[in-house]
Design a protein around this motif. Structure first.
Motif, PDB file in Angstrom:
ATOM      1  N   VAL A 189       0.827  -1.201   0.000  1.00  0.00           N
ATOM      2  CA  VAL A 189       0.000   0.000   0.000  1.00  0.00           C
ATOM      3  C   VAL A 189       0.865   1.255   0.000  1.00  0.00           C
ATOM      4  O   VAL A 189       0.440   2.328  -0.377  1.00  0.00           O
ATOM      5  N   GLN A 190       2.117   1.100   0.461  1.00  0.00           N
ATOM      6  CA  GLN A 190       2.949   2.281   0.591  1.00  0.00           C
ATOM      7  C   GLN A 190       3.858   2.475  -0.605  1.00  0.00           C
ATOM      8  O   GLN A 190       4.829   3.194  -0.524  1.00  0.00           O
ATOM      9  N   LEU A 236       8.192   8.490  -3.848  1.00  0.00           N
ATOM     10  CA  LEU A 236       8.345   9.887  -3.477  1.00  0.00           C
ATOM     11  C   LEU A 236       9.533  10.086  -2.549  1.00  0.00           C
ATOM     12  O   LEU A 236      10.330  10.980  -2.730  1.00  0.00           O
ATOM     13  N   HIS A 237       9.626   9.208  -1.540  1.00  0.00           N
ATOM     14  CA  HIS A 237      10.721   9.376  -0.586  1.00  0.00           C
ATOM     15  C   HIS A 237      12.056   9.120  -1.250  1.00  0.00           C
ATOM     16  O   HIS A 237      13.069   9.682  -0.864  1.00  0.00           O
ATOM     17  N   GLY A 238      12.026   8.257  -2.268  1.00  0.00           N
ATOM     18  CA  GLY A 238      13.260   8.044  -3.007  1.00  0.00           C
ATOM     19  C   GLY A 238      13.747   9.355  -3.590  1.00  0.00           C
ATOM     20  O   GLY A 238      14.930   9.654  -3.604  1.00  0.00           O
ATOM     21  N   ARG A 239      12.772  10.180  -4.043  1.00  0.00           N
ATOM     22  CA  ARG A 239      13.177  11.472  -4.577  1.00  0.00           C
ATOM     23  C   ARG A 239      13.587  12.408  -3.465  1.00  0.00           C
ATOM     24  O   ARG A 239      14.512  13.180  -3.589  1.00  0.00           O
ATOM     25  N   LEU A 240      12.827  12.362  -2.379  1.00  0.00           N
ATOM     26  CA  LEU A 240      13.103  13.271  -1.267  1.00  0.00           C
ATOM     27  C   LEU A 240      14.520  13.100  -0.748  1.00  0.00           C
ATOM     28  O   LEU A 240      15.140  14.029  -0.285  1.00  0.00           O
ATOM     29  N   LYS A 289       2.735  17.780   0.615  1.00  0.00           N
ATOM     30  CA  LYS A 289       2.544  16.444   0.057  1.00  0.00           C
ATOM     31  C   LYS A 289       2.777  15.376   1.102  1.00  0.00           C
ATOM     32  O   LYS A 289       2.336  14.241   0.938  1.00  0.00           O
ATOM     33  N   SER A 290       3.492  15.733   2.186  1.00  0.00           N
ATOM     34  CA  SER A 290       3.746  14.699   3.189  1.00  0.00           C
ATOM     35  C   SER A 290       2.823  14.842   4.391  1.00  0.00           C
ATOM     36  O   SER A 290       3.043  14.208   5.417  1.00  0.00           O
ATOM     37  N   ILE A 291       1.807  15.679   4.290  1.00  0.00           N
ATOM     38  CA  ILE A 291       0.797  15.755   5.344  1.00  0.00           C
ATOM     39  C   ILE A 291      -0.561  15.474   4.719  1.00  0.00           C
ATOM     40  O   ILE A 291      -0.949  16.142   3.755  1.00  0.00           O
ATOM     41  N   GLY A 292      -1.273  14.508   5.272  1.00  0.00           N
ATOM     42  CA  GLY A 292      -2.619  14.242   4.787  1.00  0.00           C
ATOM     43  C   GLY A 292      -3.622  14.921   5.696  1.00  0.00           C
ATOM     44  O   GLY A 292      -3.514  14.837   6.914  1.00  0.00           O
ATOM     45  N   VAL A 293      -4.574  15.619   5.129  1.00  0.00           N
ATOM     46  CA  VAL A 293      -5.542  16.349   5.943  1.00  0.00           C
ATOM     47  C   VAL A 293      -6.949  15.881   5.610  1.00  0.00           C
ATOM     48  O   VAL A 293      -7.325  15.802   4.441  1.00  0.00           O
ATOM     49  N   LEU A 294      -7.710  15.576   6.638  1.00  0.00           N
ATOM     50  CA  LEU A 294      -9.121  15.261   6.456  1.00  0.00           C
ATOM     51  C   LEU A 294      -9.909  16.439   6.989  1.00  0.00           C
ATOM     52  O   LEU A 294      -9.882  16.721   8.180  1.00  0.00           O
ATOM     53  N   ALA A 328      -3.730   8.901   0.022  1.00  0.00           N
ATOM     54  CA  ALA A 328      -3.294   8.443  -1.302  1.00  0.00           C
ATOM     55  C   ALA A 328      -1.777   8.453  -1.457  1.00  0.00           C
ATOM     56  O   ALA A 328      -1.194   7.534  -2.022  1.00  0.00           O
ATOM     57  N   LEU A 329      -1.126   9.486  -0.978  1.00  0.00           N
ATOM     58  CA  LEU A 329       0.319   9.573  -1.156  1.00  0.00           C
ATOM     59  C   LEU A 329       1.074   8.990   0.037  1.00  0.00           C
ATOM     60  O   LEU A 329       2.273   9.213   0.168  1.00  0.00           O
ATOM     61  N   ASP A 330       0.359   8.274   0.912  1.00  0.00           N
ATOM     62  CA  ASP A 330       0.981   7.694   2.107  1.00  0.00           C
ATOM     63  C   ASP A 330       1.763   8.710   2.914  1.00  0.00           C
ATOM     64  O   ASP A 330       2.971   8.548   3.145  1.00  0.00           O
TER      65      ASP A 330
END
Lengths: 292, 180, 250
Positions: free
Chosen positions: A14-15, A21-25, A114-119, A189-191
């Motif tokens: 799932v991740q 993304l983290h590979g790029r980070l 992008k690294s914070i998910g907000v509901l 979605a972006l874990d």
């Protein structure tokens, strides 16, 4: 319910986007050390519209924990969230997310978001897109994954919240609880390593509330997330929280475990927990000169 | 409210197609179809003692067929007649050098236009040249008034205005009595 | 001093316009949104524009004929219709109908997006809400309004033709020939559609600006919708004068 039952923080399928993304980070900045808190506020003061809403805020959110931010309406809980997402720069003190201060410049702020998910309270699902398209939106915008892979990831996320069957429905066709779950799937979605929930139980019936709370806990544990829940639904939230923080009168009046909260002798905390109409927070309204 | 994928695209495609088709039909059926936007005409000039109601954009015709338009009208401050610039379509480059230009009225109350009558000169008018033979506009009201009040018997007054209308074109600057 | 807030708000509107233009990127998603918006604001405005065009054609022909009878110039009725349509009525009336139908819906949709946290959600997902929600609507309007004007004019001329030739008795050949002689392709026809595109873009920008910055409440949305229609209509009429003065050469 089909969820990856891998309880360690290693990767699961799932991740997958996170790895990409983290590979790029990795090239951008060093990975934060695993022991530092996910979120840290030090002596923070937050002003809005010329008024000081919160002052002297010291808060530390450990990684992998669930923190409940409680407090009466209008006490400044949403302001705290705004500081974390970068919408409101601190008037004094620092706000750090994963050891880095919340950036002000647009490009870095976008990266951080992008690294914070907000509901959000209103769900924020786009009305012209189907459920699947809504969940796919961050994936299509921020990654270069092929369409088929995006479809698979969307299916995984929807499955995790139990709504795979609704993938082709439009948001207006969903009930409140279902829409909230779709918004949760999209936020995941972006874990993102950090999840923020702004009043997730507003307007939900007891069963739907239970579903959301159970999802929050299960996802937090399985995916190794850090979660911050801003709410005033005390009794539904405390059972799953590792840390509870009460905001009132422009600052933090309590910070500790839920057990300590229940046993607190502070009259304000007791009034809040018991839902008493009168106490330190008066029944009669007084003319407001400053934030409550 | 929502129309899904392929049906949506079909609807939009149909809308666009229909709209473009109607624009095409409109352009052909309701405009003068002067699709050439400049660059395909050359200039000639002509001097007139009386323009009547001639305006810029008025048509230039030979035998009723439009071959160009009036692009500019200025008054010569020295000789006090008007210098009219004609934009002639490049298709008609072979106008004889003895072509004459007159100002006519289309219909009884219509707009004024310039009518050219080609002569027989083998030499042609080159771009920028002036048309030598011109005939000023007829002022209908003055003509009618003159014949009504003079009863045909006052040749002195009649000569001037009448001469404007009926004598064949002579030297370009005819500065007798500009009628208006 | 009293003009300061008005100037600032004009400045904000200008910056908004710039950001709309800057964020218009031709990606695949953008085209999908664009197609959807063309359907919503262009295709759905077609019925009212078509009906309006037909009725305007009928009225202008009838009244024009009556007026021209006094001068015995009834053969010019199609010139009156054609020039009136292309120079003023076509672009302006289509734009006003568009503002009422599509401008209000743009303002309402964006206001609703603001009220249901959709815009905030996009911002927090690091997606530019202007690129996603506003730019497609803007370009859809710039494309749709000239096309709608084309429909308006064709229906008006058709209706005028039917009225003049089959009801009043004007000669059919005269009708079409006079029409073709008086309408200049560049000066009248093309200018009309340039005006229409400008009106479409302006209406969409005004409606989007008002809706995007509405208060995130139900009341805010309805206030935004009304303001959008009023302001957009006024701007259309203002620009019509300015454009006519600039572009109309004779």
């Amino acid at each position: 319910m089909v969820l990856a039952q891998n309880k360690t923080r290693q990767c699961n399928i799932v991740q997958l986007p996170t790895l990409i993304l983290h590979g790029r980070l990795e090239f951008d900045s060093p990975m934060p050390s695993p022991d530092s808190p996910a979120v840290r506020l030090s002596s923070t003061r937050l002003d809005r519209g010329g008024r000081t809403i919160l002052r002297d805020i010291d808060l530390s959110v450990p990684r992998g924990s669930i923190t409940a931010v409680l407090g009466p309406s209008g006490s400044g809980k949403s302001t705290l969230l705004a500081a974390l997402t970068g919408e409101l720069p601190p008037a004094a003190g620092t706000v750090e997310v994963f050891d880095r201060p919340v950036p002000l410049g647009t490009r870095h702020l976008l990266e951080m978001r992008k690294s914070i998910g907000v509901l959000l309270q209103g769900n924020g699902l786009l009305t012209d897109l189907t459920v699947a398209e809504n969940v796919a939106l961050p994936l299509r915008t921020h990654t270069k994954l092929p369409a088929l892979l995006v479809e698979r990831i969307v299916d995984f996320k929807l499955n995790a919240v139990g709504l795979l069957a609704a993938r082709d429905a439009y948001p207006r066709e969903l009930s409140g609880g279902m829409a909230r779950r779709v918004a949760l799937a999209r936020a995941l979605a972006l874990d993102p390593p950090l999840m923020i929930y702004d009043e997730p139980l507003t307007g939900l019936d007891p069963i739907a509330s239970g579903v959301i709370m159970s999802l929050i806990q299960r996802l937090n544990d399985t995916l190794g997330l850090t979660s911050i829940i801003v709410t005033h639904h005390v009794h539904e939230t405390l059972p799953i929280a590792d840390q509870a923080v009460v905001i009132a009168n422009g600052g933090i009046v309590f910070s500790g475990t839920p057990a300590e909260l229940e046993n607190s002798a502070d009259p304000l905390v007791r009034q809040f927990l018991r839902g008493e109409p009168d106490g330190p927070i008066a029944f009669d309204a007084t003319p407001r000169t400053e934030a409550a | 409210m929502a129309v899904r994928g392929p049906r949506l695209e079909f609807a939009v495609g149909a809308f666009l197609l229909l709209a473009l088709a109607s624009l095409l039909v409109l352009a052909i059926a309701s405009t003068n179809q002067k699709f050439g936007f400049g660059g395909s005409s050359y200039e000639l000039t002509a001097r007139f003692s009386n323009l009547g109601q001639l305006r810029p954009q008025a048509p230039v015709k030979i035998g009723g067929v439009v071959i160009g338009k009036v692009s500019k009208i200025v008054l010569d401050p020295v000789k006090f007649d008007s210098v009219v610039t004609l934009d002639i379509n490049n298709e008609y480059k072979e106008l004889p050098a003895d072509t004459s230009a007159g100002i006519f009225t289309s219909g009884l109350l219509g707009e004024n236009y310039i009518g050219l009558s080609p002569g027989g000169d083998p030499e042609v008018l080159k771009p920028g040249e002036e048309i030598a033979f011109t005939q000023p506009a007829v002022d209908l009201l003055q003509l009618v008034g003159k014949y009504m009040f003079s009863g045909g018997g006052k040749p002195a007054e009649g000569a001037d205005a009448g001469a404007d209308a009926s004598t064949p074109p002579a030297a370009p600057p005819s500065s007798e009595e500009p009628a208006k | 001093m009293a003009f300061a807030p008005a100037i600032r708000s004009l400045g904000r509107a200008g910056l908004f316009t710039l950001s709309v233009l800057r964020s218009s990127r031709p990606t695949k998603d953008f085209f999908a949104e664009l197609v959807r918006e063309i359907y919503k604001i262009g295709g759905r405005s077609l019925p009212i524009v078509a009906a309006g065009g037909a009725f305007v054609g009928l009225s202008v022909t009838l009244l024009g004929y009556r007026a021209l009878e006094t001068y015995g110039a009834t053969s010019q009725v199609s010139a009156l219709l054609g020039l009136g349509l292309y120079r003023e009525l076509g672009p302006v009336l289509t734009a006003l109908l568009f503002v009422g139908r599509a401008g209000s819906s743009i303002a309402a949709e964006l206001g609703l997006m603001r009220a249901t946290d959709q815009i905030k959600a996009l911002e927090l997902m690091a997606i530019d809400p202007i690129a996603k929600a506003v730019a497609p609507r803007f370009w859809a309007a710039v494309i749709s309004v000239p096309l709608l004007t084309g429909f308006f004019c064709s229906l008006a001329i058709t209706a005028g033709y039917l009225e003049a030739v089959h009801v009043i008795g004007v000669d059919s050949g005269t009708f079409w020939q006079t029409l073709k002689d008086s309408v200049d392709f560049a000066d009248d026809f093309c200018v009309a559609f340039i005006k229409a595109a400008i009106f479409g873009g302006t209406s969409a920008l005004v409606a989007a600006y008002v809706g995007f910055h509405a208060e995130p409440t139900i009341e805010g949305t309805s206030v935004a919708t009304t303001r959008a229609v009023v302001n957009a209509s006024l701007l259309v009429l203002m620009f019509n004068f300015v454009l006519s003065a600039l572009l109309f050469r004779s």
